[in-house]
Write an enzyme that holds these catalytic residues in place. Sequence first.
Site, short mmCIF file in Angstrom:
data_model
loop_
_atom_site.label_atom_id
_atom_site.label_comp_id
_atom_site.label_asym_id
_atom_site.label_seq_id
_atom_site.Cartn_x
_atom_site.Cartn_y
_atom_site.Cartn_z
N SER A 194 0.88 -1.19 0.13
CA SER A 194 0.09 -0.06 -0.14
C SER A 194 1.00 1.06 0.06
CB SER A 194 -1.06 -0.03 1.32
OG SER A 194 -0.25 -0.29 2.28
N GLU A 195 2.00 1.33 0.57
CA GLU A 195 2.96 2.29 0.78
C GLU A 195 4.61 1.84 0.61
OE1 GLU A 195 -0.74 4.28 2.16
OE2 GLU A 195 0.63 2.84 3.18
N VAL A 196 5.40 2.73 0.11
CA VAL A 196 6.85 2.44 0.41
C VAL A 196 7.12 4.04 0.73
CG1 VAL A 196 8.88 2.01 -0.76
CG2 VAL A 196 6.73 0.58 -1.42
N HIS B 99 0.82 3.92 8.92
CA HIS B 99 1.64 2.74 9.06
C HIS B 99 2.95 3.00 8.43
CE1 HIS B 99 1.39 0.92 5.03
NE2 HIS B 99 2.23 0.14 5.56
#
Length: 306
Positions: free
Chosen positions: A46-48, A77
Amino acid sequence: MNSVAYVTVDVFTSERFSGNQLAVIPDARGLTDGQMQNIAAEFRYSEVTFVLPPQDPANTAHVRIFTPTMEIPFAGHPNVGTAFVLGRQGDIFGKPAGDALRFEEKAGIVEAALTRDAEGHVIGTSIFAPQPLSLGPQVESETIARCASIEVAAICVTTHAPVIASVGLPFAVAELADLETLGKACPNTAAFAEAGRRYSPEDDQFALFLYTRQPENPWHLRARMFAPLDNVIEDPATGSASGALGALLTTLLPDTDAVIEITIEQGVEMGRRSVIGVTAKKSGGDIQSIRIAGQCATVMSGAILL
């Protein structure tokens, strides 16, 4: 061939292969915007996050957050996991990490505090949302129902109507009647696209955070988050949405002063249970701070070829 190091962690859990996956690039110096976006798309988390030296030396680092399709101003997160990784690393661009970190982000300064066990090992992080609660338009229950493929009657409006809420990143937030309905929810991408055009005309993005309360403990919630327009069909843990929800519920209390502790379970239906702690502090009728906390577990490390 050039390469860049990465670390992956599972966030809002103490166990590997649970919680929300995050890839962290602890030293992103030299990467272009296009390379960052390509790396985020390759991971398909979902994210980096990409860590750069701070623009202001009083801060710890400049952190950029990318989803598989775009850069975003803030997320929960990724901050929790990035602080955990940097705290475990102990050194950030030649300076000791310490237990209090300050990240420069598009949404503002994000303050993070490391959590340690009895032996002094970093096991988690708490962060403070960079922006106060802001509320956008209310969202029609019919729109929520179409997006989640559920009945309109299952959407609760007693405490609040479905509404766009943000503490740095906006979400449509809606309460459902029970766990059974929450478990049946399934995103309808066409309905999300329609909602995006209506409620997020600038970028057509529309993310939906659904939750239900447990009767025996109204401050213990179960939630799910869908963002198919951003190639995130479902997110195992969404700290930014959890913070917005915690602030919203605390705002609606009649008390002018309160400190509310909320536990939000998410990702259960995906087999990646996450536990998010939210503390909302209200003083004089206004939300003073929103704290988002959780544990982390290191999973992988390696190098990405450029």
